[in-house]
Design an enzyme around this catalytic site. Structure first.
Site, PDB file in Angstrom:
ATOM      1  N   ASP A 152     -10.959  -8.217   7.906  1.00  0.00           N
ATOM      2  CA  ASP A 152     -12.373  -8.089   7.522  1.00  0.00           C
ATOM      3  C   ASP A 152     -13.065  -9.445   7.563  1.00  0.00           C
ATOM      4  O   ASP A 152     -14.217  -9.560   7.989  1.00  0.00           O
ATOM      5  CB  ASP A 152     -12.496  -7.508   6.110  1.00  0.00           C
ATOM      6  CG  ASP A 152     -12.705  -5.996   6.159  1.00  0.00           C
ATOM      7  OD1 ASP A 152     -12.389  -5.401   7.203  1.00  0.00           O
ATOM      8  OD2 ASP A 152     -13.179  -5.427   5.159  1.00  0.00           O
ATOM      9  N   ASP A 182      -3.264 -18.129   2.067  1.00  0.00           N
ATOM     10  CA  ASP A 182      -4.438 -18.797   1.486  1.00  0.00           C
ATOM     11  C   ASP A 182      -5.005 -19.816   2.479  1.00  0.00           C
ATOM     12  O   ASP A 182      -6.219 -19.929   2.662  1.00  0.00           O
ATOM     13  CB  ASP A 182      -4.118 -19.432   0.123  1.00  0.00           C
ATOM     14  CG  ASP A 182      -2.741 -20.060   0.064  1.00  0.00           C
ATOM     15  OD1 ASP A 182      -1.947 -19.885   1.015  1.00  0.00           O
ATOM     16  OD2 ASP A 182      -2.443 -20.744  -0.931  1.00  0.00           O
ATOM     17  N   ASP A 231      -5.362  -6.515   5.972  1.00  0.00           N
ATOM     18  CA  ASP A 231      -6.561  -5.784   5.557  1.00  0.00           C
ATOM     19  C   ASP A 231      -7.673  -6.784   5.226  1.00  0.00           C
ATOM     20  O   ASP A 231      -8.811  -6.675   5.687  1.00  0.00           O
ATOM     21  CB  ASP A 231      -6.193  -4.946   4.317  1.00  0.00           C
ATOM     22  CG  ASP A 231      -7.289  -3.981   3.919  1.00  0.00           C
ATOM     23  OD1 ASP A 231      -8.272  -3.873   4.660  1.00  0.00           O
ATOM     24  OD2 ASP A 231      -7.160  -3.351   2.857  1.00  0.00           O
ATOM     25  N   LYS A 263       3.262 -15.462   2.614  1.00  0.00           N
ATOM     26  CA  LYS A 263       3.177 -16.236   1.364  1.00  0.00           C
ATOM     27  C   LYS A 263       4.613 -16.578   0.971  1.00  0.00           C
ATOM     28  O   LYS A 263       5.086 -16.241  -0.123  1.00  0.00           O
ATOM     29  CB  LYS A 263       2.450 -15.382   0.304  1.00  0.00           C
ATOM     30  CG  LYS A 263       2.068 -16.111  -0.963  1.00  0.00           C
ATOM     31  CD  LYS A 263       0.964 -17.139  -0.768  1.00  0.00           C
ATOM     32  CE  LYS A 263       0.728 -17.893  -2.074  1.00  0.00           C
ATOM     33  NZ  LYS A 263      -0.088 -19.098  -1.896  1.00  0.00           N
ATOM     34  N   TYR A 314       0.827  -1.218   0.000  1.00  0.00           N
ATOM     35  CA  TYR A 314       0.000   0.000   0.000  1.00  0.00           C
ATOM     36  C   TYR A 314       0.859   1.265   0.000  1.00  0.00           C
ATOM     37  O   TYR A 314       0.360   2.357  -0.268  1.00  0.00           O
ATOM     38  CB  TYR A 314      -0.948   0.027   1.208  1.00  0.00           C
ATOM     39  CG  TYR A 314      -2.046  -1.022   1.176  1.00  0.00           C
ATOM     40  CD1 TYR A 314      -2.200  -1.884   0.086  1.00  0.00           C
ATOM     41  CD2 TYR A 314      -2.933  -1.153   2.227  1.00  0.00           C
ATOM     42  CE1 TYR A 314      -3.196  -2.842   0.066  1.00  0.00           C
ATOM     43  CE2 TYR A 314      -3.944  -2.116   2.210  1.00  0.00           C
ATOM     44  CZ  TYR A 314      -4.055  -2.966   1.127  1.00  0.00           C
ATOM     45  OH  TYR A 314      -5.051  -3.910   1.107  1.00  0.00           O
TER      46      TYR A 314
END
Ligand code: NAD
Length: 358
Positions: free
Chosen positions: A252, A224, A248, A192, A143
């Site tokens: 959620d 994942d 992020d 990852k 980001y």
């Protein structure tokens, strides 16, 4: 007994309603434990655009920096959807995080026994309960990396870059281990590393920090798999630490499985004691002014403020227990009433019930 300066940023939509509720609760806690909370209001978001032409006035930044902590409602709404990008209300959040050096986002997600029916997971999974915290890195990664447009092999293309320094990973890992020490002493680091070089560095650094916390158990998980495990067996998580983008998305997901957006608090922290505390939901313009807003997420955010910024654990417990008790008593706001025939309380009525249980 202490005196604490709290910068109050009510923001837009339901922000003023839910923050006023949280202040009422803090005032009662102050009386009960002999503390003094001094509240100073500042503008940010859409209301600041209307009043001053910018989403984050300098006075707000200065006031928040000079305070012991910031209590924030939510910013934004359809009224400001078409303002130029650099003036968008959300810029206020990013600006405050940067100004206060807040590189950690702590998001607890737990299932309240009284609200199990609101959970979207299978009953056999819900019955085991869950109580986890996502520790998300907040100021690094993709980001904030280099980005742009260029001519690529197949014509015009866009790129974003993920970069993490050892320092950034080390400090967030330390937050995760310290948080776990105050909980069930288990950290899952999510990355990852089978694909990304930043994740391989992340793993190396987390392992190194883990050596300083022999009392805390560490496991690594690919993102994942973590996304899957959160809905399959959320009870296996205590503290999960991850990068900005993975955090992020996963935070959620974690909040969604509790089934109650109006109940979840968050804390953004840095190296100083001054943090920013806010509900995870937005400004809910669809219900602003109707009295339907659930104040619990904001009230629980103040409990996090007392715990993390002011070291007032007993007072924080008092607020959390009061919210729990009111739910056990069967009181509901419209967002958590579900299929029951309970008459939902307004924001003010729910606030009074919580105050009655403090
Ligand atoms: P939202 O979280 O505001 O609302 C989503 C849904 O949940 C709505 O139906 C709303 O009524 C309901 N809801 C949210 N909080 C509630 C509460 N406390 N009690 C009862 N119901 C509640 O998300 P959105 O609609 O996508 O966004 C609305 C505005 O908020 C947008 O301008 C968005 O940019 C902004 N936003 C701000 C923040 C923030 O300030 N941190 C975060 C997310 C969204």
């Amino acid at each position: 007994m202490g005196t604490y300066n709290i910068a109050v940023v009510k923001g837009d939509g339901i922000g003023p309603e839910i923050v006023s509720s949280a202040i009422k609760v803090l005032e009662v806690v102050a009386q009960k434990y002999g503390h003094t909370f001094i509240f100073t209001e500042y503008l940010a978001g859409g209301c600041a655009i209307d009043a001053c032409g910018v989403p984050l006035p300098e006075e707000t930044v200065a006031g928040c920096k000079a305070s012991d902590s910031v209590l924030l409602g939510a910013v934004g709404g359809p009224k400001w959807d078409s303002v130029p990008n650099h003036l968008r209300p959300e810029k206020a959040l990013l600006g405050l995080r940067a100004a206060l050096g807040l590189y950690t986002n702590l998001r607890p997600a737990k299932i309240y026994p009284a609200l199990m029916e609101a959970c979207t997971l299978r009953p056999d999974i819900v019955e085991k309960g869950f109580d986890l915290v996502i520790v998300r890195e907040l100021t690094g990664g993709i980001y904030f990396g280099e980005r742009g447009r260029r001519d690529g092999k197949y014509g015009p293309e866009a790129f974003d870059t993920e970069a993490y320094s050892e320092m950034e990973v080390e400090r967030i890992a330390r937050v995760a281990f310290e948080t776990a020490r105050k909980r069930r002493k288990n950290v899952v680091s999510i990355d990852k590393a089978n694909v990304l070089e930043t994740s391989r560095l992340w793993r190396e650094v987390v392992e190194r920090v883990a050596a300083e916390y022999p009392d805390v158990e560490l496991a690594h998980m690919y993102v994942d798999n973590a996304a899957m495990q959160l809905v399959r067996e959320p009870s296996r998580f205590d503290v999960a630490v991850t990068s900005n983008m993975f955090g992020d998305i996963l935070s959620d997901e974690a909040s969604q499985i509790t089934g109650s957006i109006g109940l979840l608090p968050s804390a953004s922290l840095g190296d100083s004691k001054c943090g920013m505390y806010e509900p995870i939901h937005g400004s809910a313009p669809d219900i602003a002014g109707t009295g339907k807003a659930n104040p619990m997420a904001t009230i629980l955010s103040t409990a996090m403020m007392l715990r993390y910024s002011f070291d007032l654990a007993e007072e924080a417990d008092c607020i959390e227990n009061a919210v729990n008790q009111v739910l056990e008593d069967g009181y509901r706001t419209a967002d958590i009433v579900g299929n029951s025939d309970v008459t939902p309380l307004t924001c003010d009525e729910m606030t009074e019930k919580i105050i009655g249980r403090l």
